[in-house]
Design an enzyme around this catalytic site. Structure first.
Site: not given
Ligand code: NAG
Ligand code: NAG
Ligand code: NAG
Ligand code: NAG
Ligand code: NAG
Ligand code: NAG
Ligand code: NAG
Ligand code: NAG
Ligand code: NAG
Ligand code: NAG
Ligand code: NAG
Length: 841
Positions: A507-509, A511-512, A625
């Site tokens: 679904l996504g990439v 830094g963590f 946020d």
């Protein structure tokens, strides 16, 4: 209306009871509502505002009409009415729990177009029946005033009006006003047999008699608690037995503790009845008052005394009887007060006299006293609710309100009470319990069409029939969840769920690490966030995040299902949100346009989530946020707030606030936070205001390609809102499909959120109320509408400027140059951005 709406909720009641100086009591909750009226009504020195006006604080449900009359009415408060053609209700936001007066005014207006005089109705609140099957046909007076004292223990009070078959229900005016805690006790003395009676605080009381002995009539404007004190004369058993005495009210000396003008005004203590001509019948007789009561109830009896007749201490000694039972024998009040003209009161609980329909109260001289006299200054008699929670009849609330208490929610209660015994059972319990509370929520919403707006999705509010069972279900959910850290997954389970981290499920990439879509064994879809083993985020931080997130369990927060820390993996498992971020449903995609109602519901959901973050946990949590990409939608378009892993809890982290660079996203940033770097919940409120405008206008918060004055949605929309012409820049798909009153309410709400200074912004709770009201206006717009709801906001026929979609999801943090301190948050944020803004699909 605007003034009332945003008044700071900080009303501090200061009582300097120790020094004899007494501050005026200011009720925290103070609703004075005139129903169906088009303007304010002043009655006995107090201003009642129309029920249509009180939008942010009071909600009205159910189909209703207004009635008003030009004919002679008993007093101005009765000149209009709200008439319910079906079950209808008012909801009052309660800021301070505890006893409240609920005062109801009824007068069957003759020219209302409805036969109100023969209308038959019942009135209930969440827990108590106030009126059952009442009709003026069987009532002797032309109008009726009712006063109840009810301990409200939730943050919403619902008053429901239920017409009997083929009838209507109506009400002319309503008061809901706080009572100081000390005014009504939990304990009193039962007279026959003489024994302590406790538990009053959990029972409802209805004022049946309140007398100022020796007169005069004291109306609400002369009583700090708005009470009315009647003259006693017509209740005297023998007129000539009593004689009135009075002194100047200013001579009344309130004692240093325990008794204030809230107990009773000095006018009550400054007048009294004493024994009449003592020569009659050798000077030894009782002064007796007789009251008609319903023998099926018990009564709370408060007797007020103040020695305004004696010349010296210890001379006036007398007896008090309730019915024929001795309540006070050889009573010498100066032995307690050590002074004259000092008020004192005594509380009793009594039945009617021998099951008859009368209750008598008498005072008479004590045979041992030097002076043959007796005195009484004031008397209050209040009906106590019976074992059915009723003040009228033998039916409980759930017998009167058609309920559909679901069976599933009971499972939650049972599980909740067993919870903690065996870990495995607990685990199943969590699943069942959450499932159950969710199910029962749906049932509740469907089963009670007259109460379509549960306030805080999860637990606090809604009506009795949903609370008793559901509240405990949800409560047990929360406690179980917080004592456990969610579900501990085996690494193998994670591998199975994500098909060994199949790249097609990515679904996504960030830094963590990476975020994958997964499917658990039971078919539950999840989002799996896998920490990068080389990530800076250590195990301690990982655990902190789990602990924090697992405490936050709310229908409108994307929840953490569990985690896996096997083989030094750091994996978090979240619930999967099928419909992705709200933003993708607003602009920049081909997804179908959302209806106004859907948008309102989504905003309400998100507001609930934020409200919970701010107030639901032990420590207030600031999201930091809030934006349309962080509001995710599940398969049913239920909005959930995501990315609260980045959030910070309250004061203990002040240091971090100062040292941390201002975080958040451009276009959503609270200007005050930006300037002063002081983070409060109101920063989230500002960002949410931007979200509201974005939802209405379907354009990004920031769009630099637009002309300068249009770049920032907050500024641009505010200029139109201030002109009352927000509809000029709203989504063209909505034109002509929006109830204008609803839009107006929405615009006002957004405007308040975007106030320059945090203190001027409403709390999320207030925002929630207003949005719910806007939804209500939208929902009822096709049904009966009041003229007050007609908006002046709309000027038809003006073209909209087409606006280019532009991606604004730039975060202020430069992810390549963050400090160590920020690394975790930045990384988390990045991952979440990926999670909510999938691109690997
Ligand atoms: C009605 O009363 C409220 C509260 O006292 C006040 O704010 C409002 O201005 C009044 N409205 C009118 C039309 O007088
Ligand atoms: C209301 O009164 C009618 C008769 O007047 C009676 O049949 C009905 O059962 C009553 N309903 C309740 C809820 O007491
Ligand atoms: C109404 O008043 C009449 C006469 O005073 C009395 O007989 C009757 O019982 C009263 N009815 C009710 C319902 O109080
Ligand atoms: C009211 O309606 C219900 C259901 O329609 C019926 O069972 C009941 O007998 C009715 N009561 C009266 C007083 O008409
Ligand atoms: C109201 O009820 C709650 C819970 O039963 C109790 O703790 C509180 O003391 C009561 N307050 C008053 C004023 O009776
Ligand atoms: C009640 O208040 C009004 C107005 O403040 C005053 O004129 C009147 O004298 C008072 N009456 C009593 C009985 O206190
Ligand atoms: C007592 O006084 C009241 C009020 O003045 C009057 O209505 C009533 O008739 C009197 N009763 C008797 C027995 O004189
Ligand atoms: C006053 O009433 C009480 C209770 O009815 C009775 O016991 C007592 O004898 C009465 N006192 C006088 C002086 O009549
Ligand atoms: C009132 O009567 C009921 C039933 O007769 C009894 O249970 C209750 O204790 C009585 N209450 C008082 C305060 O006398
Ligand atoms: C609840 O369950 C009981 C027994 O399991 C059943 O008899 C009853 O009809 C159910 N009630 C509802 C409202 O589903
Ligand atoms: C609202 O205002 C418009 C224009 O003034 C009018 O035509 C319409 O009838 C009004 N609607 C209601 C419900 O009063």
């Amino acid at each position: 209306m605007k003034l009332v709406q945003w008044l700071p909720l900080v009303l501090v009641v200061v009582l300097f009871m120790g020094q004899g100086s007494i501050a005026l009591f200011t009720p925290v909750d103070n609703y004075l509502i005139t129903c169906g009226s088009s303007g304010n009504v002043t009655f006995q020195g107090r201003t009642f505002v129309p029920d249509s006006d009180h939008s942010s604080l009071v909600q009205r449900n159910g189909n209703s009409l207004v009635a008003s009359s030009n004919s002679v009415v008993p007093s101005p408060i009765y000149q209009s009415a709200r008439v319910f053609t079906g079950i209808g209700s008012f909801k009052f936001e309660i800021k301070q729990e505890g006893r409240h007066w609920i005062r109801l005014y009824f007068f069957p207006l003759p020219e209302s177009g409805q036969n109100l005089a023969s209308a038959t109705m019942s009135v209930v609140n969440d827990d108590f029946v106030l009126l059952n099957n009442f009709t003026f046909k069987n009532y002797n007076a032309s109008y009726m005033f009712k006063e109840y004292a009810i301990n409200v223990t939730s943050d919403v009070l619902t008053l429901t009006f239920i017409p009997s078959n083929n009838s209507v229900a109506f009400v002319n005016a309503i008061e809901v006003v706080s009572i100081p805690d000390w005014v009504l006790p939990d304990q009193a003395l039962a007279v026959n047999p003489s024994s302590p009676f406790s538990g009053l605080s959990g029972l409802a009381l209805e004022t049946v008699y309140r007398l100022n002995m020796g007169g005069p009539l004291i109306t609400s404007q002369n009583d700090t608690l708005g009470r009315t004190w009647e003259d006693d004369e017509k209740y005297l058993h023998v007129n000539s037995s009593a004689v009135k005495v009075s002194v100047s009210p200013s001579s009344i000396k309130y004692p240093p503790t325990g008794l204030t003008p809230e107990t009773a005004p000095n006018w009550v203590y400054a007048t009294a009845e004493t024994m009449g001509d003592p020569n009659v019948a050798n000077g030894n007789f009782n002064v007796t008052w007789v009251f008609q009561v319903d023998p099926n109830f018990m009564y709370f009896v408060r007797v007020h005394f103040c020695d305004i007749v004696s010349k010296a201490l210890n001379t006036l000694v007398f007896n008090l009887y309730i019915n024929d039972d001795s309540a006070l024998g050889g009573f010498d009040m100066s032995s307690i007060t050590n002074d004259l003209a000092v008020p004192i009161f005594k509380d009793y609980v009594s039945n009617s006299s021998d099951g008859s329909d009368s209750l008598t109260v008498s005072v008479g001289p004590d045979s041992m006293a030097d002076v043959t006299n007796a005195i009484m200054n004031g008397l209050e008699i209040m009906k106590i609710s019976n074992e059915f929670g009723s003040l009228d009849g033998l039916l409980s609330v759930d017998k009167i309100l058609p309920t559909s208490t679901s069976n599933t929610s009971k499972i939650g209660v049972i599980v909740g009470s067993v919870g903690g015994a065996v870990a495995a059972v607990v685990l199943i319990g969590i699943c069942y319990c959450c499932l159950a509370s969710r199910k029962s929520k749906t049932t509740t919403n469907q089963g009670h069409p007259w109460l379509p707006l549960p306030l805080y999705g999860n637990s606090q509010t809604m009506t009795k029939m949903s609370t008793t069972s559901q509240k405990s279900a949800t409560a047990s959910c929360i406690s179980l969840a917080s004592s456990n850290l969610g579900r501990l997954f085996m690494f193998q389970e994670i591998l199975d769920a994500t098909n060994k981290f199949d790249e097609s499920l990515l679904l996504g990439v960030g830094g963590f690490g990476r975020v994958y879509k997964g499917t658990l064994e039971d078919g539950t879809k999840v989002a799996v966030k896998r920490g990068n083993p080389r990530s800076e985020q250590g195990l301690a931080e990982f655990r902190t995040e789990i602990e924090m997130l697992s405490k936050l369990r709310h229908r409108h927060l994307v929840s953490l299902i569990g985690y896996c820390d096997e083989r030094s993996e750091m994996i978090l498992v979240y619930e999967y949100m099928a419909n992705g971020p709200l933003r993708s449903h607003l602009y920049g995609t081909d997804l179908p346009s959302l209806s106004w109602k859907q948008r309102l519901e989504i905003c309400i959901g998100a507001a609930r989530g934020l409200h919970y973050l701010h107030t639901g946990a032990a420590q207030s949590i600031i999201h930091r946020d809030v934006k349309t990409t962080n509001i995710l939608l599940d398969e049913n378009f239920v909005a959930k707030v995501a990315d609260f892993g980045l959030s910070k809890t309250g004061p203990s982290l002040d240091q971090t606030h100062v040292s941390t660079a201002v975080k958040g996203s451009f276009g959503y940033l609270d200007p005050e936070y930006f300037r002063r770097q002081q983070l409060t919940e109101k920063s989230d409120v500002y960002s949410f205001g931007v979200v509201l405008m974005e939802v209405l206008c379907t354009r990004p918060a920031l769009n630099p390609v637009l002309p300068r004055e249009q770049v920032n949605i907050a500024e641009w929309a505010m200029t139109w809102q201030k002109k009352g012409m927000l509809d000029q820049i709203m989504d063209s798909n909505l034109v002509g499909k929006v109830n204008m009153a609803s839009l107006k309410k929405f615009g006002e709400t957004a405007e308040k959120c975007l106030a320059e200074h945090g203190v001027d912004r409403p709390s999320m709770g207030d925002v929630l109320w207003n949005l719910e009201y806007a939804l209500q206006l939208e929902e009822t717009s096709s049904a009966l509408m009041e003229p007050e709801d007609n908006s002046t906001n709309h000027i038809p026929g003006i073209q909209l400027t087409p606006i280019e979609p532009f991606d604004n999801s730039v975060s202020m943090i430069d992810r390549n140059s963050v400090t160590d301190d920020d690394a975790e948050d930045a990384a988390t944020s990045a991952v979440f951005s990926q999670l909510v803004n999938p691109r690997g699909r």
